[in-house]
Design a protein around this motif. Structure first.
Motif, PDB file in Angstrom:
ATOM      1  N   TRP A 282      50.730  33.089  30.652  1.00  0.00           N
ATOM      2  CA  TRP A 282      50.465  34.522  30.493  1.00  0.00           C
ATOM      3  C   TRP A 282      51.056  34.972  29.161  1.00  0.00           C
TER       4      TRP A 282
ATOM      5  N   ASN B  34      40.389  39.633  40.299  1.00  0.00           N
ATOM      6  CA  ASN B  34      39.701  38.531  39.633  1.00  0.00           C
ATOM      7  C   ASN B  34      40.343  38.236  38.287  1.00  0.00           C
ATOM      8  N   TYR B  35      40.292  36.981  37.896  1.00  0.00           N
ATOM      9  CA  TYR B  35      41.009  36.511  36.707  1.00  0.00           C
ATOM     10  C   TYR B  35      40.165  35.489  35.957  1.00  0.00           C
TER      11      TYR B  35
ATOM     12  N   ASP C 177      40.175  44.418  38.963  1.00  0.00           N
ATOM     13  CA  ASP C 177      40.564  44.705  40.343  1.00  0.00           C
ATOM     14  C   ASP C 177      39.446  45.482  41.018  1.00  0.00           C
TER      15      ASP C 177
ATOM     16  N   VAL D 125      39.229  39.752  31.098  1.00  0.00           N
ATOM     17  CA  VAL D 125      40.252  38.779  31.469  1.00  0.00           C
ATOM     18  C   VAL D 125      40.789  39.012  32.875  1.00  0.00           C
ATOM     19  N   LEU D 126      40.756  40.260  33.336  1.00  0.00           N
ATOM     20  CA  LEU D 126      41.179  40.615  34.689  1.00  0.00           C
ATOM     21  C   LEU D 126      40.327  41.791  35.167  1.00  0.00           C
TER      22      LEU D 126
ATOM     23  N   ILE E  56      48.366  39.118  30.443  1.00  0.00           N
ATOM     24  CA  ILE E  56      47.102  38.542  30.896  1.00  0.00           C
ATOM     25  C   ILE E  56      47.148  37.020  30.710  1.00  0.00           C
ATOM     26  N   PRO E  57      46.355  36.262  31.482  1.00  0.00           N
ATOM     27  CA  PRO E  57      46.249  34.818  31.228  1.00  0.00           C
ATOM     28  C   PRO E  57      45.596  34.594  29.860  1.00  0.00           C
TER      29      PRO E  57
ATOM     30  N   THR F 291      36.195  32.792  28.215  1.00  0.00           N
ATOM     31  CA  THR F 291      36.534  33.053  29.610  1.00  0.00           C
ATOM     32  C   THR F 291      35.397  32.676  30.560  1.00  0.00           C
TER      33      THR F 291
ATOM     34  N   SER G 297      48.466  44.611  36.111  1.00  0.00           N
ATOM     35  CA  SER G 297      47.360  45.242  36.821  1.00  0.00           C
ATOM     36  C   SER G 297      47.752  45.472  38.272  1.00  0.00           C
TER      37      SER G 297
ATOM     38  N   TRP H 137      37.689  30.532  35.959  1.00  0.00           N
ATOM     39  CA  TRP H 137      37.838  31.900  36.452  1.00  0.00           C
ATOM     40  C   TRP H 137      37.739  31.892  37.972  1.00  0.00           C
TER      41      TRP H 137
ATOM     42  N   VAL I   9      47.581  42.188  40.234  1.00  0.00           N
ATOM     43  CA  VAL I   9      48.717  41.282  40.043  1.00  0.00           C
ATOM     44  C   VAL I   9      49.920  41.772  40.844  1.00  0.00           C
TER      45      VAL I   9
END
Length: 447
Positions: A333, A383-384, A371, A368-369, A305-306, A398, A98, A402, A101
């Motif tokens: 990940w 954000n994650y 921006d 999961v993510l 992704i995590p 999730t 992303s 977070w 990241v």
């Protein structure tokens, strides 16, 4: 703990039939669920090179001797990273990262992303799959915050637009009722870690307790125990997915000794749980109404992704929460397929984050993510959600572990951290309606 089987009743199904012609997908499309698509709507097959395997069902292997509410072991503790992404080789993998990241790498040359073998552990009980199949042909999106013709499963497993994907996240499977002890940490731009909040979180999902669902899809209650200046404060939420049932948010303040409605707990109001580092609509990756943006379904892509981060919950806070970013040694990940949804501010509306890109895991429908860009068009927020495996439900969730990074200042936060606390994502029996009343909130906060 066994979760009682609940499916859509015949009377509810009949009530939905009138909408079928105007909503959902055809019976032929819905027949793909459980064949070429998983029962939740993901691609059943793996990718071309096998780095994403085929889905073989939810992960249900409960560790021997495990007790509900205690830390769950890392089921993949013996695995080593397949490779690592660093600032030196990031360009080789940029297409699967992303923007947020990549910005973390640019800001922190010592940041690292360890990539492990992919395990598609997401799933749900069979009754959720059965309800999802029924929802596929009957669900209707009423507006940005409400849906009809769906209960007890993913509403739009074969989505047609971005809002349907966002509603899938909102109504995704986390269990029926869970509670956990959490702590929230902020890390300042100069690397100092501080406790922002701690307390006990209770979450209940009436949407998945289908015989009592009346439009409120989620109930939440957070009782603050620390720091001392905040102890006794409490917040209660009733989130609605029915346009005729209002949402409600209440706050108990010790100094005032009363419960009051808190309409400002929404949108881009700074989140007091994170000492203002995060925004309220960033909580749990999406919180409260989302009607100030338009949502475009960009498509699906492969992304790192995590995922499956039970290992993160087993680390101490000192080990995990570093001075600039979460310690890569304790974050897993994996390569997964995600839906990409782009949110842009509607004309005439205001929000400090006018543009966001959301990435939603295809197997769970959970964000999961994401921006976020500021009004100048500069990348601002990343954000994650680390992702936590709960085999006994079964689910990959999730709504714990977070947080978010301020890519302009360097500050970040880690919320819903279970590390060192008790219980860890305890699967509970649903609580009575009395517990979720504003009146009871004052009693709980004052204890």
């Amino acid at each position: 703990m066994k979760i009682a089987l609940r499916t859509i009743t015949a009377s509810m199904a009949l009530a939905f039939c009138a909408q079928v012609a105007l909503a959902g997908v055809s019976a032929e499309e819905a027949a793909k669920l459980g064949t070429s698509l998983t029962p939740m709507g993901a691609e059943m097959a793996g990718n071309a090179d096998g780095s994403i395997p085929a889905w073989k069902g939810a992960y249900t292997k409960v560790a021997p001797g495990y007790t509900n509410g205690t830390p769950r072991p890392d089921p993949f503790a013996g695995e080593k990273p397949t490779f690592s992404i660093t600032s030196k080789n990031m360009a080789e993998h940029a297409g699967k990262l992303s923007d947020g990241v990549k910005a973390l790498f640019a800001r922190n040359p010592d940041f690292r992303l360890d990539v492990y073998p992919t395990h598609r552990t997401g799933g749900a009980p069979q009754w959720v799959y059965d309800n999802t199949r029924k929802n596929a042909t009957s669900a209707t999106l009423e507006d940005e915050n409400s849906v009809s013709g769906a209960v007890g499963g993913i509403p739009f497993p074969i989505p047609k637009d971005g809002l349907e994907v966002m509603m899938n996240h909102r109504l995704s499977w986390y269990g029926q009722s869970v509670d956990y002890a959490l702590r929230t940490f902020i890390v300042t731009a100069d690397g100092r870690r501080a406790l922002a909040s701690e307390g006990d979180e209770l979450l209940q999902y009436p949407y998945y307790i289908t015989d009592s669902y009346k439009g409120i899809f989620q109930l939440g209650r957070f009782i603050v125990s620390g720091p001392a200046s905040k102890a006794g404060e409490a917040i209660l939420v009733h989130f609605s997915a029915d346009k005729d049932v209002p949402r409600g948010v209440w706050q108990y303040l010790v100094g005032q000794r009363r419960v009051r409605k808190a309409p400002s707990v929404s949108y881009d109001t700074p989140d007091f749980v994170t000492s203002g580092v995060g925004l309220f609509d960033e909580a749990f990756m999406m919180f409260g109404p989302i009607d100030r943006h338009e949502y475009k379904l960009v498509g699906k892509k492969e992304m790192y992704i995590p995922y499956n981060n039970n290992r993160s919950a087993l680390a101490t806070i000192e080990e995990l929460v570093g001075p600039k970013f979460l310690n890569p040694d304790h974050v897993r990940w994996e390569l997964h397929r995600v839906w990409e949804v782009e949110a842009t501010l509607k004309a005439g509306k205001r929000h400090t984050v006018p543009k966001r890109k959301y990435y939603i895991d295809e197997d769970t429908w959970q964000i999961v993510l994401f921006d976020g860009w500021d009004a100048k068009g500069d990348l601002w927020r990343m954000n994650y959600a680390l992702g936590y495996l709960v085999p006994e439900l079964p689910a990959h969730v999730t709504n714990v572990m977070w947080g978010g990074y301020d890519l302009q200042t360097g500050a970040y936060y880690f919320n819903a951290a279970m590390n060192g606390g008790s219980p860890h994502y305890k699967v509970s029996e649903p609580r009575s309606e009395i517990l979720w009343s504003p009146e009871e909130l004052a009693n709980q906060g004052a204890r």
